[in-house]
Enzyme design. Sequence first.
Site, PDB file in Angstrom:
ATOM      1  N   ASN A   8      59.855  -9.563  36.325  1.00 50.79           N
ATOM      2  CA  ASN A   8      59.910 -11.609  36.456  1.00 50.79           C
ATOM      3  C   ASN A   8      61.417 -12.441  36.909  1.00 50.79           C
ATOM      4  O   ASN A   8      62.361 -11.675  36.124  1.00 50.79           O
ATOM      5  CB  ASN A   8      59.319 -11.707  35.143  1.00 50.79           C
ATOM      6  N   TRP A   9      61.512 -12.433  37.976  1.00 53.04           N
ATOM      7  CA  TRP A   9      62.816 -12.976  38.938  1.00 53.04           C
ATOM      8  C   TRP A   9      62.970 -14.588  38.670  1.00 53.04           C
ATOM      9  O   TRP A   9      64.356 -15.010  39.193  1.00 53.04           O
ATOM     10  CB  TRP A   9      62.862 -12.748  40.835  1.00 53.04           C
ATOM     11  N   LYS A  10      62.142 -14.674  37.752  1.00 47.17           N
ATOM     12  CA  LYS A  10      62.976 -16.246  37.527  1.00 47.17           C
ATOM     13  C   LYS A  10      63.334 -17.061  38.491  1.00 47.17           C
ATOM     14  O   LYS A  10      62.967 -16.800  39.702  1.00 47.17           O
ATOM     15  CB  LYS A  10      63.452 -15.794  36.215  1.00 47.17           C
ATOM     16  N   HIS A  93      55.454 -18.642  29.625  1.00 48.60           N
ATOM     17  CA  HIS A  93      56.926 -17.872  29.342  1.00 48.60           C
ATOM     18  C   HIS A  93      57.381 -19.132  28.213  1.00 48.60           C
ATOM     19  O   HIS A  93      57.159 -19.642  28.249  1.00 48.60           O
ATOM     20  CB  HIS A  93      57.234 -17.631  30.885  1.00 48.60           C
ATOM     21  N   GLU A  95      60.304 -19.987  28.147  1.00 46.95           N
ATOM     22  CA  GLU A  95      61.245 -20.909  29.376  1.00 46.95           C
ATOM     23  C   GLU A  95      60.163 -22.012  29.343  1.00 46.95           C
ATOM     24  O   GLU A  95      60.487 -22.918  29.752  1.00 46.95           O
ATOM     25  CB  GLU A  95      61.794 -20.080  30.232  1.00 46.95           C
ATOM     26  N   GLU A 165      56.879 -11.431  24.170  1.00 50.33           N
ATOM     27  CA  GLU A 165      58.894 -11.415  24.260  1.00 50.33           C
ATOM     28  C   GLU A 165      59.095 -12.498  23.347  1.00 50.33           C
ATOM     29  O   GLU A 165      58.927 -13.829  22.961  1.00 50.33           O
ATOM     30  CB  GLU A 165      58.548 -12.154  25.728  1.00 50.33           C
ATOM     31  N   GLY A 172      70.578 -14.194  28.893  1.00 47.06           N
ATOM     32  CA  GLY A 172      70.854 -15.346  29.449  1.00 47.06           C
ATOM     33  C   GLY A 172      70.447 -16.675  28.790  1.00 47.06           C
ATOM     34  O   GLY A 172      70.513 -17.676  29.298  1.00 47.06           O
ATOM     35  N   GLY A 174      72.182 -17.320  25.617  1.00 44.50           N
ATOM     36  CA  GLY A 174      73.580 -17.420  25.054  1.00 44.50           C
ATOM     37  C   GLY A 174      73.629 -15.920  23.902  1.00 44.50           C
ATOM     38  O   GLY A 174      74.181 -15.921  22.880  1.00 44.50           O
ATOM     39  N   SER A 214      65.011  -8.338  27.554  1.00 43.02           N
ATOM     40  CA  SER A 214      65.931  -7.355  27.802  1.00 43.02           C
ATOM     41  C   SER A 214      65.879  -6.017  27.633  1.00 43.02           C
ATOM     42  O   SER A 214      66.432  -4.561  27.314  1.00 43.02           O
ATOM     43  CB  SER A 214      67.109  -7.403  26.560  1.00 43.02           C
TER      44      SER A 214
END
Length: 257
Positions: A8-10, A93, A95, A165, A172, A174, A214
Amino acid sequence: MKTYIIGNWKMNFTVGESSLYLHKLLTKLHFYRDIEVIVAPSALALQPLSLQTNRRKIKLAAQNIFYRDYGPYTGEFSVAQVRSLVDYVIVGHSERRHIFHESDKDIKLKVAAALRGGLTPILCIGETESERTFGETADVLKDQLLGGLADVSREELSKVIVAYEPVWAISGHGSSAVASPLDVADVFVLLRKTLKETYGPKLSAEIPLLFGGSVKSLNAESYLSLADCNGLLIGGASLIFSEFNDIIEITKQIKND
Ligand code: 13P
């Protein structure tokens, strides 16, 4: 069942960079019949990369879709618009859930829309750090899993991929926390049990369960060796050729020998 290795290149790589990186993957990766290699570039790169890729080697996924087919939805694109470019789509996802406030209802509709349009949805589920701290992991995961699949017919169920996940283990944001393979194994048992109780043993066994958060070449083996792990969803490490390549080689050793 195949093993799925998904990058997943986001929101990384320009279209040009995506194309150069795909070229490198296509020319340098070893491909194995039982390992499905998929990359999810930015939406802007899907059209050129769909012309460039060899779908027998690397398939493409969209990182998101909207569930309507067409209409006044500024900034969105539909399954109908993307279906000739990709085979898969990531849905739900964390995000999207947490930064863009996608609801369980949005995600359910997106999973159903993907299937209706002939795409395989990769349904992402995962608990946040505070949900984990308050002991809510199992409830959150069951809700997200069954909620995401709520509009999926029994016939379509085998076309869905589920990716666990844990939000707190995604790089990414924090935190540098990493999920232990033992914790992931427990979650896979819970997910498989939930699917089995809901859809029966035969259908539940057909749904691939992936892990993401990760993942790197250094820890890939520890997750892939879990009995119920059918693949990996990789963010940061998928942007580095040597890492992505090493993970595929490790997968080959563990799953195909
Ligand atoms: P990282 O591998 O960068 O933690 O990202 C995981 C992920 O969100 C993949 O979808």
